[in-house]
Write a protein that holds these residues in place. Sequence first.
Motif, PDB file in Angstrom:
ATOM      1  N   LEU A  36       0.837  -1.204   0.000  1.00 12.58           N
ATOM      2  CA  LEU A  36       0.000   0.000   0.000  1.00 12.58           C
ATOM      3  C   LEU A  36       0.869   1.250   0.000  1.00 12.58           C
ATOM      4  CD1 LEU A  36      -2.663  -0.982   2.721  1.00 12.58           C
ATOM      5  CD2 LEU A  36      -2.754  -1.381   0.258  1.00 12.58           C
ATOM      6  N   VAL A  37       0.513   2.177  -0.880  1.00 10.58           N
ATOM      7  CA  VAL A  37       1.237   3.458  -0.962  1.00 10.58           C
ATOM      8  C   VAL A  37       0.212   4.583  -0.943  1.00 10.58           C
ATOM      9  CG1 VAL A  37       2.811   4.890  -2.316  1.00 10.58           C
ATOM     10  CG2 VAL A  37       3.074   2.389  -2.334  1.00 10.58           C
ATOM     11  N   ALA A  38       0.364   5.502   0.031  1.00 12.39           N
ATOM     12  CA  ALA A  38      -0.557   6.644   0.135  1.00 12.39           C
ATOM     13  C   ALA A  38       0.196   7.929  -0.152  1.00 12.39           C
ATOM     14  CB  ALA A  38      -1.166   6.686   1.532  1.00 12.39           C
ATOM     15  N   ARG A  39      -0.182   8.597  -1.244  1.00 14.44           N
ATOM     16  CA  ARG A  39       0.462   9.867  -1.607  1.00 14.44           C
ATOM     17  C   ARG A  39      -0.585  10.827  -2.125  1.00 14.44           C
ATOM     18  NH1 ARG A  39       4.909   6.999  -4.191  1.00 14.44           N
ATOM     19  NH2 ARG A  39       6.656   6.843  -2.741  1.00 14.44           N
ATOM     20  N   GLY A  40      -0.449  12.095  -1.704  1.00 15.58           N
ATOM     21  CA  GLY A  40      -1.408  13.102  -2.153  1.00 15.58           C
ATOM     22  C   GLY A  40      -2.803  12.717  -1.695  1.00 15.58           C
ATOM     23  N   ASN A  41      -3.716  12.598  -2.664  1.00 15.18           N
ATOM     24  CA  ASN A  41      -5.078  12.172  -2.301  1.00 15.18           C
ATOM     25  C   ASN A  41      -5.389  10.788  -2.878  1.00 15.18           C
ATOM     26  OD1 ASN A  41      -5.255  12.885  -5.007  1.00 15.18           O
ATOM     27  ND2 ASN A  41      -7.385  13.586  -4.822  1.00 15.18           N
ATOM     28  N   LYS A  42      -4.334   9.990  -3.066  1.00 13.58           N
ATOM     29  CA  LYS A  42      -4.517   8.651  -3.664  1.00 13.58           C
ATOM     30  C   LYS A  42      -3.921   7.559  -2.790  1.00 13.58           C
ATOM     31  CE  LYS A  42      -4.549  10.333  -8.427  1.00 13.58           C
ATOM     32  NZ  LYS A  42      -3.827  10.359  -9.715  1.00 13.58           N
ATOM     33  N   ILE A  43      -4.582   6.404  -2.835  1.00 11.76           N
ATOM     34  CA  ILE A  43      -4.036   5.194  -2.217  1.00 11.76           C
ATOM     35  C   ILE A  43      -3.849   4.178  -3.342  1.00 11.76           C
ATOM     36  CG2 ILE A  43      -4.374   3.346  -0.534  1.00 11.76           C
ATOM     37  CD1 ILE A  43      -6.421   5.166   0.859  1.00 11.76           C
ATOM     38  N   LYS A  44      -2.629   3.713  -3.483  1.00 10.48           N
ATOM     39  CA  LYS A  44      -2.350   2.669  -4.485  1.00 10.48           C
ATOM     40  C   LYS A  44      -2.135   1.354  -3.751  1.00 10.48           C
ATOM     41  CE  LYS A  44      -0.291   5.587  -8.075  1.00 10.48           C
ATOM     42  NZ  LYS A  44       0.896   5.818  -8.922  1.00 10.48           N
ATOM     43  N   ALA A  45      -2.722   0.305  -4.298  1.00  9.45           N
ATOM     44  CA  ALA A  45      -2.560  -1.022  -3.705  1.00  9.45           C
ATOM     45  C   ALA A  45      -2.095  -1.996  -4.783  1.00  9.45           C
ATOM     46  CB  ALA A  45      -3.874  -1.484  -3.097  1.00  9.45           C
ATOM     47  N   PHE A  46      -1.090  -2.799  -4.460  1.00  9.46           N
ATOM     48  CA  PHE A  46      -0.518  -3.765  -5.406  1.00  9.46           C
ATOM     49  C   PHE A  46      -0.602  -5.160  -4.793  1.00  9.46           C
ATOM     50  CE2 PHE A  46       1.644   0.273  -5.692  1.00  9.46           C
ATOM     51  CZ  PHE A  46       1.675   0.551  -7.042  1.00  9.46           C
ATOM     52  N   GLY A  47      -1.000  -6.156  -5.610  1.00  6.21           N
ATOM     53  CA  GLY A  47      -1.036  -7.523  -5.099  1.00  6.21           C
ATOM     54  C   GLY A  47      -1.984  -8.417  -5.858  1.00  6.21           C
ATOM     55  N   ASP A  48      -2.375  -9.506  -5.192  1.00  6.96           N
ATOM     56  CA  ASP A  48      -3.261 -10.509  -5.773  1.00  6.96           C
ATOM     57  C   ASP A  48      -4.643  -9.907  -6.057  1.00  6.96           C
ATOM     58  OD1 ASP A  48      -3.921 -13.524  -6.146  1.00  6.96           O
ATOM     59  OD2 ASP A  48      -5.477 -12.798  -4.776  1.00  6.96           O
ATOM     60  N   GLU A  49      -5.219 -10.271  -7.184  1.00  3.36           N
ATOM     61  CA  GLU A  49      -6.483  -9.667  -7.624  1.00  3.36           C
ATOM     62  C   GLU A  49      -7.613  -9.863  -6.613  1.00  3.36           C
ATOM     63  OE1 GLU A  49      -9.453  -9.583 -11.521  1.00  3.36           O
ATOM     64  OE2 GLU A  49      -7.589 -10.751 -11.599  1.00  3.36           O
ATOM     65  N   GLU A  50      -7.706 -11.064  -6.051  1.00  5.84           N
ATOM     66  CA  GLU A  50      -8.778 -11.351  -5.091  1.00  5.84           C
ATOM     67  C   GLU A  50      -8.642 -10.473  -3.838  1.00  5.84           C
ATOM     68  OE1 GLU A  50     -10.239 -15.316  -2.858  1.00  5.84           O
ATOM     69  OE2 GLU A  50      -9.817 -15.580  -5.003  1.00  5.84           O
ATOM     70  N   LEU A  51      -7.415 -10.330  -3.358  1.00 10.26           N
ATOM     71  CA  LEU A  51      -7.153  -9.485  -2.184  1.00 10.26           C
ATOM     72  C   LEU A  51      -7.437  -8.023  -2.487  1.00 10.26           C
ATOM     73  CD1 LEU A  51      -3.886 -10.836  -0.490  1.00 10.26           C
ATOM     74  CD2 LEU A  51      -6.113 -10.533   0.583  1.00 10.26           C
ATOM     75  N   LEU A  52      -7.103  -7.615  -3.697  1.00  9.11           N
ATOM     76  CA  LEU A  52      -7.351  -6.225  -4.100  1.00  9.11           C
ATOM     77  C   LEU A  52      -8.847  -5.925  -4.128  1.00  9.11           C
ATOM     78  CD1 LEU A  52      -4.746  -5.657  -6.976  1.00  9.11           C
ATOM     79  CD2 LEU A  52      -4.713  -4.636  -4.692  1.00  9.11           C
ATOM     80  N   GLU A  53      -9.637  -6.892  -4.558  1.00 12.38           N
ATOM     81  CA  GLU A  53     -11.099  -6.715  -4.579  1.00 12.38           C
ATOM     82  C   GLU A  53     -11.637  -6.527  -3.161  1.00 12.38           C
ATOM     83  OE1 GLU A  53     -12.956  -9.922  -6.664  1.00 12.38           O
ATOM     84  OE2 GLU A  53     -12.070  -9.378  -8.613  1.00 12.38           O
ATOM     85  N   GLU A  54     -11.123  -7.357  -2.232  1.00 10.88           N
ATOM     86  CA  GLU A  54     -11.551  -7.253  -0.830  1.00 10.88           C
ATOM     87  C   GLU A  54     -11.103  -5.907  -0.240  1.00 10.88           C
ATOM     88  OE1 GLU A  54     -13.049  -8.258   3.007  1.00 10.88           O
ATOM     89  OE2 GLU A  54     -13.561  -8.761   0.933  1.00 10.88           O
ATOM     90  N   PHE A  55      -9.884  -5.500  -0.563  1.00  9.54           N
ATOM     91  CA  PHE A  55      -9.348  -4.213  -0.080  1.00  9.54           C
ATOM     92  C   PHE A  55     -10.200  -3.060  -0.608  1.00  9.54           C
ATOM     93  CE2 PHE A  55      -6.559  -0.509  -0.686  1.00  9.54           C
ATOM     94  CZ  PHE A  55      -6.184  -0.291   0.644  1.00  9.54           C
ATOM     95  N   ASP A  56     -10.549  -3.121  -1.868  1.00  7.63           N
ATOM     96  CA  ASP A  56     -11.366  -2.076  -2.494  1.00  7.63           C
ATOM     97  C   ASP A  56     -12.732  -1.980  -1.795  1.00  7.63           C
ATOM     98  OD1 ASP A  56     -12.022  -0.094  -4.346  1.00  7.63           O
ATOM     99  OD2 ASP A  56     -12.941  -1.533  -5.718  1.00  7.63           O
TER     100      ASP A  56
END
Length: 317
Positions: A36-56
Amino acid sequence: MNEIVIELEDISPKEFFGEQNANIELLKKYFPKLKLVARGNKIKAFGDEELLEEFDRRITMLLKHFAKYNKLDENVIERVLTSQSSDDYTTSKQSGEVIVHGVGGKLIKAQTANQRKLVESMRQNDMVFAIGPAGTGKTYTGVALAVQALKNKEVKRIILTRPAVEAGENLGFLPGDLKEKLDPYMQPLYDALRDMIAPEKLTHYIENGTIQIAPLAFMRGRTLDNAFVILDEGQNTTHAQMKMFLTRMGKNAKFLLTGDPGQIDLPRRTISGLKEALLILKNVDGVGMIFLDDKDVIRHKLVKKVIAAYKSIENAE
């Protein structure tokens, strides 16, 4: 590697991310396999697609909560990330409003989802049970609701009571008369009131009987009407005491019963009147039951860890 980008719109990134990105660090603990990277007004998340869906999905829940209450803290994040649905932590906006303007301008309001549910249940029912461990704010929130009802002239008096079961101490060995002996035992109730009512006014209310603080035995034979009545430490009532208390209810009365079934100080083999009442009254219309847990603990963060540690030992016994 898969990636999603969440952009904060109409929300302050500083407020949402927390001091020194504390909220983002907490999210990382719950999603250790994501970067997870938080910069400015954005959060970027990198990883497995299924985990990203749950995170979203979870981030969307957090954003909705923040938009509604303008607040995000460790308790809220934990509640949202571990809930099955939004029903577990969302409540009406009204329940999150200020209950009482306390002493020195202190704003007293329900701080957690279950505390807000307690506020809602108290509005909808004349009798409510608030069950949970130490530090979950059940008594404090209840006293605030009682003070609000008195200020709004919905009731004429507040009655606060506890069963006089000593937690490992004997009142007989304390110095002084009955009032002096009982005052330390009733201290948590006085402490809450002192946060909410100016000292001179509180003294006046106690002297003229508008606010009464007394052990449960003093309730026998009375009819409690036009009153907001709180029975604190209800787990230490016997069957007879609980039945006696519940049948004191008069016209235009609100009854709140608080307790922690994990902290019973009754003699062994004595059934807790609170545990029994929860079973007997669970399907009675007009009786509300709110169960708070360690996610509602709003004392020092170590209290939550202490509760969890003891729970693990007690469960193993």
